[in-house]
Write an enzyme that holds these catalytic residues in place. Sequence first.
Site, PDB file in Angstrom:
ATOM      1  N   HIS A 284      53.570  36.294  41.071  1.00  0.00           N
ATOM      2  CA  HIS A 284      52.344  36.143  40.299  1.00  0.00           C
ATOM      3  C   HIS A 284      51.096  36.296  41.177  1.00  0.00           C
ATOM      4  O   HIS A 284      50.157  37.030  40.842  1.00  0.00           O
ATOM      5  CB  HIS A 284      52.348  34.777  39.615  1.00  0.00           C
ATOM      6  CG  HIS A 284      51.150  34.497  38.778  1.00  0.00           C
ATOM      7  ND1 HIS A 284      51.115  34.731  37.421  1.00  0.00           N
ATOM      8  CD2 HIS A 284      49.926  34.026  39.114  1.00  0.00           C
ATOM      9  CE1 HIS A 284      49.919  34.414  36.965  1.00  0.00           C
ATOM     10  NE2 HIS A 284      49.174  33.971  37.965  1.00  0.00           N
ATOM     11  N   GLU A 288      48.504  39.570  41.250  1.00  0.00           N
ATOM     12  CA  GLU A 288      47.101  39.347  40.924  1.00  0.00           C
ATOM     13  C   GLU A 288      46.171  39.900  42.011  1.00  0.00           C
ATOM     14  O   GLU A 288      45.183  40.583  41.714  1.00  0.00           O
ATOM     15  CB  GLU A 288      46.883  37.842  40.762  1.00  0.00           C
ATOM     16  CG  GLU A 288      45.768  37.476  39.843  1.00  0.00           C
ATOM     17  CD  GLU A 288      45.849  38.159  38.503  1.00  0.00           C
ATOM     18  OE1 GLU A 288      46.895  38.039  37.815  1.00  0.00           O
ATOM     19  OE2 GLU A 288      44.866  38.836  38.132  1.00  0.00           O
ATOM     20  N   LYS A 291      46.242  43.752  41.940  1.00  0.00           N
ATOM     21  CA  LYS A 291      45.470  44.309  40.814  1.00  0.00           C
ATOM     22  C   LYS A 291      43.978  44.319  41.137  1.00  0.00           C
ATOM     23  O   LYS A 291      43.276  45.290  40.851  1.00  0.00           O
ATOM     24  CB  LYS A 291      45.727  43.493  39.536  1.00  0.00           C
ATOM     25  CG  LYS A 291      47.007  43.873  38.824  1.00  0.00           C
ATOM     26  CD  LYS A 291      47.073  43.263  37.423  1.00  0.00           C
ATOM     27  CE  LYS A 291      47.025  41.768  37.472  1.00  0.00           C
ATOM     28  NZ  LYS A 291      47.033  41.139  36.135  1.00  0.00           N
ATOM     29  N   ASN A 292      43.493  43.245  41.737  1.00  0.00           N
ATOM     30  CA  ASN A 292      42.078  43.182  42.112  1.00  0.00           C
ATOM     31  C   ASN A 292      41.713  44.250  43.130  1.00  0.00           C
ATOM     32  O   ASN A 292      40.665  44.890  43.022  1.00  0.00           O
ATOM     33  CB  ASN A 292      41.741  41.790  42.657  1.00  0.00           C
ATOM     34  CG  ASN A 292      41.474  40.795  41.555  1.00  0.00           C
ATOM     35  OD1 ASN A 292      40.423  40.820  40.935  1.00  0.00           O
ATOM     36  ND2 ASN A 292      42.441  39.949  41.278  1.00  0.00           N
TER      37      ASN A 292
END
Length: 415
Positions: A284, A288, A291-292
């Site tokens: 997770h 995350e 993706k940023n």
Amino acid sequence: KQLTDKIYHFAKFPQTGVSLRQMVKFGQHPSQGVLLKASQFVSEELPIRLARRVVELDNLPHNLSQMPSVVKVKNWYIESFKDLIEFPKPRLPADLKSKIKDASKPTDAVQLPASHPNPSVSYSNTSKFHSVPMNHRFYTPMGDIDLPPEIAKYNKDFAKCLENIKRRHDPVVTTLAQGINEFKALRHKTIIDTEVQSFLDRFYMSRIGIRVLIGQQVALQTKNEPDYVGIICTRTKLYDIAMEAIANASFICEDYYGLFAAPKITLHCREDLEFMYIPSHLHHMLFELLKNSLRATVELYGPDADNYPPIKIVVAEGQEDITIKVSDEGGGISRSALPMVWTYMYTTAEAQPLDPDFNQTDFKAPMAGFGYGLPISRCYARYFGGDLKLISMEGYGTDAYLHLCRLSDSAEPLP
Ligand code: W6P
């Protein structure tokens, strides 16, 4: 009414935190007796944690407590509290009670990574939270005494009850996000709300803890994979999880921007590096961060660029921490804007359903959810004694540092 009184009564009791190591030690040989002890612990601990959240939801600033979405979430907590306190306890014959007591001697037969050499050094607390040491009473395995079939049935039924509770709370994050959005739309802008911010940090942290307790109790009875104790993998392969997060984030990025290929992501990590962790949490957080970084890179160079500067993941193994650095050259964030990435109220995320320009038919799964990805990832990191930090060079790029505690001794930080 009566239920409310009960909730406020339960909310006065202290929460009991557990560490990864305690959960592994306890759940290694899940006989029905061990499962019974674990069920008993969870059935006493969860009502306290749920009740404390209800009280907090009742006492939010700025009329937030009256927002329909907040009331909805609170009612889920009340329902789950009720499910738990009304769940019938198993009837133990008197002779069995004494047998269980006799069998409740601490065992140390389990092989675990060594504790920190200096036990007086505690890494368990971030300054904001205090934790209560795990009560030994709950964590003394009782070996293989004969138990009546009612006990196995109780364990199984209780796990079903927990699964039901967990499912009920699945939409909590999106529901509260809607509430915060509605609240933002209502009031005059630009007051950084530290009270709302710290509430959500506490609330999501607590939610992670509750879901770990439930997930563990259910998995101890359903999952039987090598190297797993419940949902905890004692040999989590960082390299494998990172490769998976890279594949998933790249796919999402290509889909979202309509790219032939997402920016390249390089991984510098020993392939056989292993440590005790919950693999889904690790995935997770990495997903995350990636993706940023992908988003920053694609938005700086545009979706039609011939190539992009690669994103680089470096893994460092220390005595105390495993640190994962994710570096991008996506242009960075200004120093003044950096604190905003941790706030729930000031997300720069995509158009939301409440935006006037939002076109329902064009809806795409956003690259970064409600913009809650980073603050929630930091909660995951802190939950087992780690942390997540960002350093940005405006005009160049951003480095994210994900610190994970190797020692696995740190108890949950409990709000
Ligand atoms: C950015 C903004 C950000 C947040 C988190 C991780 C990486 C990055 N890169 O530009």
